[in-house]
Design a protein around this motif. Sequence first.
Motif, PDB file in Angstrom:
ATOM      1  N   GLN A 426       0.825  -1.168   0.068  1.00  0.00           N
ATOM      2  CA  GLN A 426      -0.024   0.176   0.053  1.00  0.00           C
ATOM      3  C   GLN A 426       0.521   0.978   0.312  1.00  0.00           C
ATOM      4  OE1 GLN A 426      -2.386  -0.281   3.482  1.00  0.00           O
ATOM      5  NE2 GLN A 426      -3.176  -2.940   2.483  1.00  0.00           N
ATOM      6  N   LEU A 427       0.171   2.727   0.133  1.00  0.00           N
ATOM      7  CA  LEU A 427       1.056   3.621   0.254  1.00  0.00           C
ATOM      8  C   LEU A 427       1.263   3.888   1.861  1.00  0.00           C
ATOM      9  CD1 LEU A 427      -2.427   5.692  -0.965  1.00  0.00           C
ATOM     10  CD2 LEU A 427       0.209   5.108  -2.612  1.00  0.00           C
ATOM     11  N   GLU A 428       2.276   4.594   1.892  1.00  0.00           N
ATOM     12  CA  GLU A 428       2.869   4.955   3.210  1.00  0.00           C
ATOM     13  C   GLU A 428       2.233   4.863   3.771  1.00  0.00           C
ATOM     14  OE1 GLU A 428       5.847   8.329   4.984  1.00  0.00           O
ATOM     15  OE2 GLU A 428       5.740   8.034   3.573  1.00  0.00           O
ATOM     16  N   PRO A 429       2.615   4.130   5.441  1.00  0.00           N
ATOM     17  CA  PRO A 429       1.067   4.057   6.103  1.00  0.00           C
ATOM     18  C   PRO A 429       1.350   4.970   6.929  1.00  0.00           C
ATOM     19  CG  PRO A 429       3.480   2.375   6.877  1.00  0.00           C
ATOM     20  CD  PRO A 429       3.882   3.277   5.182  1.00  0.00           C
ATOM     21  N   ARG A 430       0.526   5.959   7.827  1.00  0.00           N
ATOM     22  CA  ARG A 430       0.299   6.819   8.837  1.00  0.00           C
ATOM     23  C   ARG A 430      -0.214   5.828   9.980  1.00  0.00           C
ATOM     24  NH1 ARG A 430      -0.166  11.736   8.946  1.00  0.00           N
ATOM     25  NH2 ARG A 430      -2.226  12.900  10.446  1.00  0.00           N
ATOM     26  N   SER A 431       0.923   6.639  11.384  1.00  0.00           N
ATOM     27  CA  SER A 431       0.329   5.817  12.523  1.00  0.00           C
ATOM     28  C   SER A 431       0.564   6.732  13.487  1.00  0.00           C
ATOM     29  CB  SER A 431       1.974   4.589  12.857  1.00  0.00           C
ATOM     30  OG  SER A 431       1.387   4.073  14.249  1.00  0.00           O
ATOM     31  N   VAL A 432      -0.502   7.398  13.768  1.00  0.00           N
ATOM     32  CA  VAL A 432      -0.882   8.710  14.554  1.00  0.00           C
ATOM     33  C   VAL A 432      -1.274   8.027  15.856  1.00  0.00           C
ATOM     34  CG1 VAL A 432      -0.223  10.630  13.322  1.00  0.00           C
ATOM     35  CG2 VAL A 432      -2.220   9.495  13.358  1.00  0.00           C
TER      36      VAL A 432
END
Length: 770
Positions: A426-432
């Motif tokens: 997938q696209l660059e993961p976002r982890s917030v």
Amino acid sequence: MLIILYILQFVLYCMHTKAEKTVCHMMGESKYPLLSKNGDFIIGTLFAIHSKETLPSFDVNLIDFRMAQTMIFAIEEINTNESLLPNVSIGYRIYDTCGSRLSSMNSRSLTSDTTLIMYCLFVLTIASDYHQSRALAHIVKHFGWFWVGAVNSDNDYGNNGMAIFLKTAQEEGICVEYSVKFHRTEPEKLQKVVETIKKGTAKVIVAFLSQVEMGNLFDQLSDKNIKNFQMIGVEAWITSESLMIPNSFHVLGGSLGFAVRKIDIEGFADYVTKEFWHTAFPCLQREGNSSQYGLNCSRYQDLLGLKNYNDDVTEQRYSNNVYKAVYAVAYSLHSLLQCTKKGGCEKSLTILPQQALKKINSTIKTGDHVWFDSSGAVVAQYEVVNWQQDLNGSIHFKPVGYYDASLPPDQRFVLNTENIIWAGGQLEPRSVCSESCPPGTRKAAQKGRPVCCYDCIPCAEGEISNETGNLQAISKLQRKLVNKCVLKAIEFLSFTENMGIVLVFFSLFGVGITALVAILFYSKKDTPIVKANNSELSFLLLFSLTLCFLCSLTFIGRPTEWSCMLRHTAFGITFVLCISCVLVKTIVVLMAFKATLPVSNVMKWFGPAQQRLSVLAFTLIQVLICVLWLTISPPFSYKNMKYYHEKIILECSLGSIIGFSAVLGYIGLLAVLCFILAFLARTLPDNFNEAKFITFSMLIFCAVWITFIPAYVSSPGKFTVAVEIFAILASSFGLLFCIFGPKCYIILFKPEQNTKPQKEMFFILFYLFF
């Protein structure tokens, strides 16, 4: 003389010294090393050549065996090098630990039948895990992952490394949702770790695990189909071939991590299939009967199966550390023995290795710089690798960057994100934990949760949050400072900014030019050109133009209640006074030249007194409009918070749009009337006739104010005021230059034209002013 070099995933050098009253314990058979060679100095090593971590085709731990081969290769290179230890030979003794567990590095000792050996110096040719742990935090920070999970092996390697990572993560403003650990012998803890990962919201997991623990974790994640987590790994497992099985990519695909750099040691690939076996295995040189040969080589049968295999050589990463370790010892001896190329080495010198090894600062054949820091380790240099899959399904580790602790802080970490394949493809993961608060809201901490978790609540009117956009890496102290609303910046056109300074300059410049024209006209008041153009109205016009230039200054500065009322009324009245003077001058010219006879009674009805009254009447109408405007709904200072979210525009509200329109409309009416009359008088005799100049000045005036309206409506903030000031200055300069410019030119540069007027003009001037 015996030198012991211990290598077991890391490399330990130890030089010998005699100890007094020291108890040493035997570890293995020192008389029977697996491989050996005599020399003036002996380097001893321990390798786990036989262990559980082997390739399916062999019963040998190929990684450690390659390291042993690298060590022998480096020693042979040094022995044939005439410039390094020229008259000294180095031998080796390689011991196989056979998978035996060693307790503590600081208590390891080895004895021989001739010499007592103690571990007196501890240095590493592989970087300390301290640097790797900090580098993990930096890669997490680089991608903006401020909400991560952490898993580590429950041993010294995992616990120490994770402790450093957690400390660095806190310093960098990274929040860790959970930090769990397990040991390979604790399946119950492993199950709890898997459940924690499954229930967690963090999409990025930092796995500070050994190869065995990572394999155990992978098996559990694969069995429960837990995937699409971005794994961040360490050098212990990130390039492990034992994890490269067909179904591993759906769990570990896209993993990022730090690996020991691969170095191509020139000639080593050929050496491991040819010369090594004749150098390290004397039994292969058949001397005597074949039965004796079989007896001597029987203990090496499992190793001999690798004789023609070198496919893995280019993928070996740890061999370079062994290569550097051997050369570090060699350079140390070269320095201690005071070797020279011609004179050789002083073998009789007593050496103090604990003082020398740390002073090594040399570049070996591969181009690597070998030196040790204060902790006894080499500087951290890692390759950032990414788990990727070819079209045929094979897994490979693609280098996508590097980390070099020897470089300045802003150059240590380099990544080529375009070449990275992310977890799940997938696209660059976002982890917030929580998304960034939009402008106009502030963070409100969630009770009992980390600082990365917060709610967004609206700021009070006139305030805005001082942190917008995507989260950035900031310290814990900085997070406290930004977790609030602050007053919005207030914007208005001030005298101190560049735009205000420029407008003030042109305003005062216009005042100065007008004053010079007035002085010139006063000094030439008795000349025909001044008299013919109605000097009284000319001076009144110059006075009104001065007021027009000065009224533009009231638009600059912080708007207040009084300044808002002054700026618009002063503008309206001064411009009507100015246009009234021009209008009366135009009427005078038109009536004078339209009279059939110079002595006509028409001029008696519009003499100097009537001209003054006309100017006064026109101006009083504008005064009345302004008074009504100020009485009913006057302009006032207003904070505009709708145009910009991040700042307040301090401006003057018009109060009544009708009042402002009436002021502008009246000015426009007089200007249009003046333009029409001047246009009708443009064909009258040229001598001293200013009708055509008035026509041109009114054309400029009307053009400026017609274009002012759309510009005024569309300009944001302080630029609205700047547009209004520009219109005032442009129209004022237009009147000044068009009406008085030609006259000043004749007075200064064409004095011969400033002569007595024609006969008709003489009678007109007589009836007008006398």
